[in-house]
Design an enzyme around this catalytic site. Structure first.
Site, short mmCIF file in Angstrom:
data_model
loop_
_atom_site.label_atom_id
_atom_site.label_comp_id
_atom_site.label_asym_id
_atom_site.label_seq_id
_atom_site.Cartn_x
_atom_site.Cartn_y
_atom_site.Cartn_z
N SER A 1 0.86 -1.19 0.00
CA SER A 1 0.00 0.00 0.00
C SER A 1 0.89 1.23 0.00
O SER A 1 2.04 1.16 0.48
CB SER A 1 -0.85 0.00 1.28
OG SER A 1 -1.49 1.25 1.45
N TYR B 1 -0.82 -1.17 10.52
CA TYR B 1 -1.08 -1.53 9.11
C TYR B 1 0.05 -1.03 8.21
O TYR B 1 0.58 -1.78 7.39
CB TYR B 1 -2.44 -0.95 8.68
CG TYR B 1 -2.80 -1.21 7.23
CD1 TYR B 1 -3.41 -2.40 6.84
CD2 TYR B 1 -2.55 -0.25 6.25
CE1 TYR B 1 -3.76 -2.63 5.51
CE2 TYR B 1 -2.89 -0.47 4.93
CZ TYR B 1 -3.49 -1.67 4.56
OH TYR B 1 -3.83 -1.88 3.24
N1 LIG Z 1 -8.77 -0.95 -1.12
C1 LIG Z 1 -7.79 -0.13 -0.82
O1 LIG Z 1 -7.98 1.10 -0.73
C2 LIG Z 1 -6.38 -0.65 -0.65
C3 LIG Z 1 -5.32 0.28 -0.70
C4 LIG Z 1 -4.01 -0.18 -0.57
C5 LIG Z 1 -3.77 -1.53 -0.37
N2 LIG Z 1 -4.81 -2.42 -0.29
C6 LIG Z 1 -4.47 -3.83 -0.08
O2 LIG Z 1 -5.00 -4.57 -1.17
C7 LIG Z 1 -5.23 -5.93 -0.78
C8 LIG Z 1 -6.60 -6.37 -1.24
O3 LIG Z 1 -7.56 -5.56 -0.61
P1 LIG Z 1 -8.97 -5.18 -1.28
O4 LIG Z 1 -9.08 -3.71 -1.16
O5 LIG Z 1 -9.11 -5.81 -2.59
O6 LIG Z 1 -9.94 -5.83 -0.18
P2 LIG Z 1 -11.34 -6.60 -0.29
O7 LIG Z 1 -12.14 -6.10 -1.43
O8 LIG Z 1 -11.92 -6.51 1.09
O9 LIG Z 1 -10.91 -8.12 -0.59
C9 LIG Z 1 -10.18 -8.85 0.36
C10 LIG Z 1 -9.98 -10.28 -0.14
O10 LIG Z 1 -9.12 -10.94 0.81
C11 LIG Z 1 -9.77 -12.12 1.30
N3 LIG Z 1 -9.38 -12.31 2.72
C12 LIG Z 1 -9.57 -11.44 3.74
N4 LIG Z 1 -9.14 -11.97 4.89
C13 LIG Z 1 -8.65 -13.20 4.58
C14 LIG Z 1 -8.08 -14.26 5.35
N5 LIG Z 1 -7.94 -14.17 6.69
N6 LIG Z 1 -7.66 -15.38 4.71
C15 LIG Z 1 -7.82 -15.50 3.36
N7 LIG Z 1 -8.37 -14.54 2.59
C16 LIG Z 1 -8.79 -13.41 3.20
C17 LIG Z 1 -11.27 -11.85 1.10
O11 LIG Z 1 -12.05 -13.04 0.96
P3 LIG Z 1 -12.72 -13.82 2.22
O12 LIG Z 1 -13.39 -12.80 3.08
O13 LIG Z 1 -13.65 -14.83 1.61
O14 LIG Z 1 -11.59 -14.51 2.92
C18 LIG Z 1 -11.25 -11.08 -0.21
O15 LIG Z 1 -11.17 -11.99 -1.30
C19 LIG Z 1 -5.03 -5.96 0.74
O16 LIG Z 1 -3.77 -6.51 1.04
C20 LIG Z 1 -5.08 -4.49 1.15
O17 LIG Z 1 -4.33 -4.25 2.31
C21 LIG Z 1 -6.11 -2.02 -0.44
#
Ligand SMILES: NC(=O)c1ccc[n+]([C@@H]2O[C@H](COP(=O)([O-])OP(=O)(O)OC[C@H]3O[C@@H](n4cnc5c(N)ncnc54)[C@H](OP(=O)(O)O)[C@@H]3O)[C@@H](O)[C@H]2O)c1
Length: 252
Positions: free
Chosen positions: A139, A149
């Site tokens: 991130s 985080y």
């Molecule tokens: N969105 C943002 O603004 C943002 C910005 C910077 C970085 N990120 C990073 O991007 C990555 C993806 O995030 P996203 O924004 O796409 O989030 P998201 O839409 O909430 O998706 C999260 C995914 O991770 C899975 N997951 C969550 N906890 C888990 C666990 N304990 N074991 C296995 N799978 C798990 C979820 O599926 P299940 O619930 O079925 O397990 C889901 O498929 C993360 O690492 C986040 O820190 C996000």
């Protein structure tokens, strides 16, 4: 050429965008998340649309059993994985010091220990074959002092930069993908208040993934999507830490 990719957190957001874009390129997939029904829905949809093989692994990556299940799949020499996308993640709504320490332990396991175990298995397996790619979804928060985080994401950026250099000779490219605010389920799941985040700060998951895959082909160790976040992250890396911490109070 990437024949098979393993993506954690592939049912929503950025991980799901990776699954869709890679399937469109004809890449076979191994999808990981906790929700089996949702995993199977995504698998069926992508198999139908793109005629690729899609395998699913239900695993909670904040548990040793979950990590082992996925690491074992990465180590299988008969069914090699060419690209690992360490993407699964979540965040806590409260600041470190105000949250339950058991929740912080789970966060550390999900955001650091799991990618570390999976990277270890992938590197050992890919080194033997002399090729492979690893994308660690970090991130832009990694470049700012913003609680646990950010610290976890900074670990991921640091080890990715080193591994990109260290394993280049054996044909492995490692990248830290550093998105800013991206429209996914992330903020809703953590219960964060995002109404005051300006519109211009939001990225689309598809664009984030497109840039990441392009940067992987170029061998780049860090992929920061969009010009605006490239500028912001460069400033954050050079400005005084206390000033950056004050400005970066919001968002993850
Ligand atoms: N969105 C943002 O603004 C943002 C910005 C910077 C970085 N990120 C990073 O991007 C990555 C993806 O995030 P996203 O924004 O796409 O989030 P998201 O839409 O909430 O998706 C999260 C995914 O991770 C899975 N997951 C969550 N906890 C888990 C666990 N304990 N074991 C296995 N799978 C798990 C979820 O599926 P299940 O619930 O079925 O397990 C889901 O498929 C993360 O690492 C986040 O820190 C996000």
């Amino acid at each position: 050429m990437t024949r098979t990719a393993l993506i954690t957190g592939a049912t929503a957001g950025i991980g799901n965008a990776f699954a869709r874009q890679l399937a469109r390129r004809g890449t076979h997939l191994v999808l990981v998340a906790r929700d089996t029904v949702r995993l199977e829905q995504v698998a069926a949809e992508l198999t139908d649309a793109h005629r690729v093989e899609v395998e699913v692994i239900t695993a909670d990556l904040a548990t040793p059993q979950g990590m082992d299940r996925v690491a074992d799949r990465l180590s299988e020499s008969g069914r090699p994985i060419d690209l690992l996308v360490n993407n699964a993640g979540a965040s806590l709504a409260g600041w470190f010091g105000s949250t339950a320490i058991a929740d912080e332990d789970r966060q550390l396991d999900l955001l650091v220990r799991a990618p570390m175990h999976l990277m270890d298995a992938a590197i050992k397996s890919m080194s033997g074959r002399g090729r492979g790619g690893i994308i660690n979804v970090a991130s832009v928060a990694a470049f700012t002092p913003r609680g646990a985080y950010s610290a976890h994401k900074a670990w991921l950026v640091n080890i990715s930069q080193w591994a990109n250099w260290h394993y280049a000779d054996v044909g492995i490219t490692v990248q830290a993908l550093c998105p800013g605010f991206t429209r996914t389920e992330f903020h809703q799941r953590m219960g964060a208040e995002i109404g005051d985040v300006p519109k211009w700060m939001w990225l689309k998951a598809d664009a984030v993934v497109k840039g990441s895959l392009r940067d992987l082909e170029r061998g780049k160790a860090i992929s920061v999507p969009s010009l605006r976040y490239k500028v912001l992250s460069t400033v954050a890396r050079h400005a005084p830490a206390t000033l950056v911490a004050k400005i970066a109070q919001r968002g993850r």
